[in-house]
Scaffold this active site. Sequence first.
Site, PDB file in Angstrom:
ATOM      1  N   THR A  34      -5.830  11.847 -15.249  1.00 29.14           N
ATOM      2  CA  THR A  34      -6.070  12.160 -16.805  1.00 29.14           C
ATOM      3  C   THR A  34      -6.125  13.802 -16.087  1.00 29.14           C
ATOM      4  O   THR A  34      -6.255  14.616 -17.674  1.00 29.14           O
ATOM      5  CB  THR A  34      -6.695  11.559 -17.306  1.00 29.14           C
ATOM      6  OG1 THR A  34      -7.813  11.182 -16.495  1.00 29.14           O
ATOM      7  CG2 THR A  34      -6.265  10.342 -17.576  1.00 29.14           C
ATOM      8  N   PHE A  36     -10.104  10.536 -26.713  1.00 33.03           N
ATOM      9  CA  PHE A  36     -10.742   9.716 -25.519  1.00 33.03           C
ATOM     10  C   PHE A  36     -10.804   8.130 -25.758  1.00 33.03           C
ATOM     11  O   PHE A  36     -11.764   6.806 -25.312  1.00 33.03           O
ATOM     12  CB  PHE A  36     -12.252  10.243 -24.928  1.00 33.03           C
ATOM     13  CG  PHE A  36     -12.211  10.936 -23.941  1.00 33.03           C
ATOM     14  CD1 PHE A  36     -11.863  11.069 -22.575  1.00 33.03           C
ATOM     15  CD2 PHE A  36     -12.679  12.604 -24.402  1.00 33.03           C
ATOM     16  CE1 PHE A  36     -12.145  11.684 -21.689  1.00 33.03           C
ATOM     17  CE2 PHE A  36     -12.345  13.999 -23.840  1.00 33.03           C
ATOM     18  CZ  PHE A  36     -12.257  13.613 -22.575  1.00 33.03           C
ATOM     19  N   CYS A  53     -13.697   5.731 -23.704  1.00 33.92           N
ATOM     20  CA  CYS A  53     -13.218   6.048 -21.949  1.00 33.92           C
ATOM     21  C   CYS A  53     -15.216   6.209 -21.652  1.00 33.92           C
ATOM     22  O   CYS A  53     -15.956   7.176 -22.158  1.00 33.92           O
ATOM     23  CB  CYS A  53     -12.205   7.487 -21.991  1.00 33.92           C
ATOM     24  SG  CYS A  53     -12.966   7.543 -20.458  1.00 33.92           S
TER      25      CYS A  53
END
Length: 225
Positions: A44, A161, A168
């Site tokens: 990512t 996120f 996250c």
Amino acid sequence: IEGRRRGQGAGLDLVATLLATDDGLDHASIRDQVKTFLLAGHETSANLLTWTFALLGEHPGAARRVLEEADAVLAGAQRTYTRRVLDEALRLYPPIWLVERRAVADDVLAGCPIPAGSPVAICQYVLHRDPEVWPDPERFDPDRFVAGAHPLRPMGAYLPFGAGLRACIGEAFARMEAEIVLARVVQTVRLHPLDPVVPRPVPFATLRPRSAVLMRVLGSVTAQA
């Protein structure tokens, strides 16, 4: 993993840490943890930086501002514009472009009944291009993220996120990592895209460029050059 169990290799890395846990993780659990960390902690971030360099190649004025700010940080300034560049890259090309959740109770969303247990998908790639929230949504504009520029932007309109309890856990680290790498690269070399057009995205597990983002390295650069 099996090699480490047999004493092959050594080091204070992720595999060693997982093998040393008190829970006695089995092979499948350690393998799944390693795969998760590899995807979330490497791919990512690499995707975010790839998209960012592609966008800066298409917008050299923004690249110059990132360089000027990187040099100013050495004198005590903050990376405010660099952060906005990364925020805008995350808006346009979020590495995690789709998340799924499961409804814990019956609900109704925009007139559509959602029975308990139903999967609900949120596509950040589409969400971040809503023209009612993001004027001229396809345009690269880091100044969308100037503090106070859009006070009426609804909560949940920007989710690179995720959000809430399942957001996250590595967001702060990922942002810091991307800022440092971006600043160090622009201070060290000048990158010129071989194709000035940002490639189209392909939605795999992460959002990847359809074609390689090829850059010509033109050597060292300073803000004055």
